[in-house]
Write a protein that holds these residues in place. Structure first.
Motif, PDB file in Angstrom:
ATOM      1  N   GLU A  26      83.496  36.562 -53.247  1.00 33.14           N
ATOM      2  CA  GLU A  26      82.388  36.076 -54.077  1.00 33.14           C
ATOM      3  C   GLU A  26      81.726  37.218 -54.843  1.00 33.14           C
ATOM      4  OE1 GLU A  26      79.799  33.475 -51.896  1.00 33.14           O
ATOM      5  OE2 GLU A  26      81.467  32.451 -50.942  1.00 33.14           O
ATOM      6  N   ILE A  27      82.582  38.075 -55.411  1.00 32.92           N
ATOM      7  CA  ILE A  27      82.097  39.159 -56.264  1.00 32.92           C
ATOM      8  C   ILE A  27      82.386  38.762 -57.704  1.00 32.92           C
ATOM      9  CG2 ILE A  27      82.457  41.570 -56.948  1.00 32.92           C
ATOM     10  CD1 ILE A  27      83.106  42.172 -54.011  1.00 32.92           C
ATOM     11  N   GLU A  28      81.379  38.866 -58.528  1.00 32.76           N
ATOM     12  CA  GLU A  28      81.520  38.436 -59.913  1.00 32.76           C
ATOM     13  C   GLU A  28      82.653  39.213 -60.594  1.00 32.76           C
ATOM     14  OE1 GLU A  28      78.619  38.101 -63.751  1.00 32.76           O
ATOM     15  OE2 GLU A  28      77.693  38.128 -61.757  1.00 32.76           O
ATOM     16  N   THR A  29      83.504  38.494 -61.307  1.00 27.94           N
ATOM     17  CA  THR A  29      84.651  39.117 -61.957  1.00 27.94           C
ATOM     18  C   THR A  29      84.180  40.021 -63.092  1.00 27.94           C
ATOM     19  OG1 THR A  29      85.908  37.134 -61.463  1.00 27.94           O
ATOM     20  CG2 THR A  29      86.844  38.630 -63.090  1.00 27.94           C
ATOM     21  N   PRO A  30      84.561  41.320 -63.054  1.00 30.00           N
ATOM     22  CA  PRO A  30      84.122  42.214 -64.121  1.00 30.00           C
ATOM     23  C   PRO A  30      84.729  41.806 -65.457  1.00 30.00           C
ATOM     24  CG  PRO A  30      85.111  43.428 -62.293  1.00 30.00           C
ATOM     25  CD  PRO A  30      85.407  41.990 -62.076  1.00 30.00           C
ATOM     26  N   SER A  31      84.004  42.091 -66.545  1.00 29.90           N
ATOM     27  CA  SER A  31      84.539  41.760 -67.868  1.00 29.90           C
ATOM     28  C   SER A  31      85.785  42.608 -68.124  1.00 29.90           C
ATOM     29  CB  SER A  31      83.482  42.027 -68.944  1.00 29.90           C
ATOM     30  OG  SER A  31      83.086  43.371 -68.869  1.00 29.90           O
ATOM     31  N   GLY A  32      86.751  42.004 -68.820  1.00 28.02           N
ATOM     32  CA  GLY A  32      87.981  42.731 -69.155  1.00 28.02           C
ATOM     33  C   GLY A  32      88.890  42.953 -67.966  1.00 28.02           C
ATOM     34  N   LEU A  33      88.714  42.149 -66.926  1.00 31.91           N
ATOM     35  CA  LEU A  33      89.505  42.355 -65.701  1.00 31.91           C
ATOM     36  C   LEU A  33      90.999  42.215 -65.961  1.00 31.91           C
ATOM     37  CD1 LEU A  33      89.356  42.761 -62.588  1.00 31.91           C
ATOM     38  CD2 LEU A  33      89.504  40.288 -62.388  1.00 31.91           C
ATOM     39  N   ALA A  34      91.366  41.189 -66.754  1.00 29.45           N
ATOM     40  CA  ALA A  34      92.790  40.933 -66.988  1.00 29.45           C
ATOM     41  C   ALA A  34      93.454  42.149 -67.638  1.00 29.45           C
ATOM     42  CB  ALA A  34      92.940  39.694 -67.862  1.00 29.45           C
ATOM     43  N   THR A  35      92.748  42.795 -68.567  1.00 28.92           N
ATOM     44  CA  THR A  35      93.317  43.976 -69.228  1.00 28.92           C
ATOM     45  C   THR A  35      93.485  45.110 -68.232  1.00 28.92           C
ATOM     46  OG1 THR A  35      91.896  43.315 -71.046  1.00 28.92           O
ATOM     47  CG2 THR A  35      93.045  45.399 -71.297  1.00 28.92           C
ATOM     48  N   GLN A  36      92.471  45.290 -67.381  1.00 30.02           N
ATOM     49  CA  GLN A  36      92.521  46.401 -66.429  1.00 30.02           C
ATOM     50  C   GLN A  36      93.612  46.214 -65.387  1.00 30.02           C
ATOM     51  OE1 GLN A  36      88.124  46.042 -66.024  1.00 30.02           O
ATOM     52  NE2 GLN A  36      88.255  48.159 -65.352  1.00 30.02           N
ATOM     53  N   LEU A  37      93.901  44.958 -65.058  1.00 27.96           N
ATOM     54  CA  LEU A  37      94.867  44.699 -63.994  1.00 27.96           C
ATOM     55  C   LEU A  37      96.224  44.245 -64.526  1.00 27.96           C
ATOM     56  CD1 LEU A  37      92.625  42.775 -61.437  1.00 27.96           C
ATOM     57  CD2 LEU A  37      93.075  45.214 -61.589  1.00 27.96           C
ATOM     58  N   GLY A  38      96.406  44.293 -65.851  1.00 30.28           N
ATOM     59  CA  GLY A  38      97.611  43.731 -66.432  1.00 30.28           C
ATOM     60  C   GLY A  38      98.831  44.616 -66.313  1.00 30.28           C
ATOM     61  N   SER A  39      98.691  45.826 -65.836  1.00 29.62           N
ATOM     62  CA  SER A  39      99.811  46.760 -65.814  1.00 29.62           C
ATOM     63  C   SER A  39     100.083  47.203 -64.383  1.00 29.62           C
ATOM     64  CB  SER A  39      99.455  47.974 -66.677  1.00 29.62           C
ATOM     65  OG  SER A  39     100.275  49.061 -66.342  1.00 29.62           O
ATOM     66  N   ARG A  40     101.309  47.634 -64.128  1.00 31.19           N
ATOM     67  CA  ARG A  40     101.638  48.158 -62.798  1.00 31.19           C
ATOM     68  C   ARG A  40     101.187  49.606 -62.661  1.00 31.19           C
ATOM     69  NH1 ARG A  40     104.271  44.791 -60.154  1.00 31.19           N
ATOM     70  NH2 ARG A  40     104.727  46.281 -58.513  1.00 31.19           N
ATOM     71  N   THR A  41     100.798  50.212 -63.792  1.00 24.82           N
ATOM     72  CA  THR A  41     100.287  51.581 -63.728  1.00 24.82           C
ATOM     73  C   THR A  41      98.766  51.523 -63.680  1.00 24.82           C
ATOM     74  OG1 THR A  41     102.179  52.406 -64.942  1.00 24.82           O
ATOM     75  CG2 THR A  41     100.228  53.815 -64.887  1.00 24.82           C
ATOM     76  N   VAL A  42      98.214  52.025 -62.596  1.00 27.43           N
ATOM     77  CA  VAL A  42      96.765  51.987 -62.407  1.00 27.43           C
ATOM     78  C   VAL A  42      96.183  53.320 -62.851  1.00 27.43           C
ATOM     79  CG1 VAL A  42      94.906  51.629 -60.749  1.00 27.43           C
ATOM     80  CG2 VAL A  42      97.131  50.545 -60.386  1.00 27.43           C
ATOM     81  N   HIS A  43      95.254  53.251 -63.800  1.00 34.82           N
ATOM     82  CA  HIS A  43      94.568  54.475 -64.227  1.00 34.82           C
ATOM     83  C   HIS A  43      93.354  54.677 -63.334  1.00 34.82           C
ATOM     84  CE1 HIS A  43      97.141  54.933 -67.694  1.00 34.82           C
ATOM     85  NE2 HIS A  43      97.076  53.615 -67.816  1.00 34.82           N
TER      86      HIS A  43
END
Ligand SMILES: [Zn+2]
Length: 302
Positions: free
Chosen positions: A216-233
């Motif tokens: 129940e943590i509010e989804t941060p804006s732009g989450l899909a972009t941040q999590l869309g890749s297998r490479t995590v910055h």
């Protein structure tokens, strides 16, 4: 990965701030020693008016009264009656984590301390809203990982320069106890979500989104972009301790580590499987996991 989301800040294993930070002056993930890191100095000023050796030694003393698994029943009783060492212990961590949130301008502080007793202790703090993300990995992968020798601790200063090791049977026992304890404290009302490591590396975005929803943590804006890749910055943050696979790195490419399938000998694998069988089944892991095991290696390990 959670620490890379906007509004989140990853502190690594903050449970060790007094020993590995204030006393041993180990490396922060920013590359500076703890006592020279501007971030941690500001946190110390906000929380306690600066770090002191006396306070660190006091926390070192309190850890033995709160952190061991054997203390958990007494600690839970103490929390209910608002008494005992856990009250002072949780008050210190409450101030510390609130100071981290203030200095980092974060709404969510991600603590990877991984001690179940620490989660219980933090839940006693009036200053914190604690939620538990329970990350499970196949017991045989965990056991193999704990057998690896001569792995340097990336944050080490002068003492404890290598990662600890455990024998497979001991790892299996700890795996069962810690997973059972995490579920037990969740049943007592701590907001909780469970995720499997294997699901996370296979589909990181949806798995993290499900975890945030579950907590129940509010989804941060732009989450899909941040999590869309297998490479995590990984943002250049200020995390304490941590695994060599992530500590101090600017990016990590996610892939499942299946080294244990060939690396863990068949005798140890059978032992770990037998000891952890009920909970392996509970978490959806197959009992037989040797499909990728080559006959040559299987013979060699006998
Ligand atoms: Zn730092």
């Amino acid at each position: 990965m959670l620490g890379s989301l906007s509004g989140f800040h990853n502190v690594g294993e903050i449970v060790e701030f007094a020993t590995r930070g204030v006393l041993d002056d180990e490396l922060c993930s920013c590359g500076t020693n703890f006592r020279s890191c501007d971030f941690w100095n500001e946190v110390g000023d906000v929380a306690f008016g600066g770090w002191t050796r006396e306070q660190a030694l006091r926390m070192f003393d309190l850890r033995w009264k709160v952190q061991p698994r054997s203390k958990l029943p007494a600690t839970m009783l103490d929390i209910r009656h608002r008494r005992g060492p856990v009250i002072e212990y949780s008050a210190v961590f409450g101030k510390l984590i609130r100071a981290v949130a203030q200095v980092a301008k974060a709404d969510v502080v991600v603590d990877a301390s991984k001690l179940v007793t620490q989660a219980v202790a933090l839940s006693a703090s009036d200053d914190l809203d604690v939620r538990l993300l329970h990350l499970v990995r196949d017991a045989r992968g965990v056991a193999y990982s704990w057998t690896k020798q001569d792995v340097a601790r990336p944050s080490a200063n002068a003492v404890f320069t290598e990662m600890k090791t455990h024998k497979p049977a001991a790892s299996a026992a700890r795996w069962c106890v810690d997973n059972a304890l995490a579920e037990a404290i969740a049943r007592r009302g701590l907001p909780y979500h469970r995720m499997r490591y294997e699901d996370f590396v296979s589909t990181p975005g949806p798995t993290v989104e499900a975890a945030l929803r579950g907590l129940e943590i509010e989804t941060p804006s732009g989450l899909a972009t941040q999590l869309g890749s297998r490479t995590v910055h990984i943002p250049k943050g200020h995390a304490l301790l941590g695994n060599p696979s992530g500590f101090g790195r600017s990016e990590v490419t996610l892939r499942e580590d299946t080294g244990w399938r060939n690396g863990l000998g068949s005798r140890d694998r059978r032992l770990v499987t037998a000891l952890s069988a009920p909970m392996l089944a509970r978490y959806g892991y197959p009992m037989r996991s040797d499909q990728n095991d080559s006959p040559t290696l299987r013979e060699a390990s006998r």
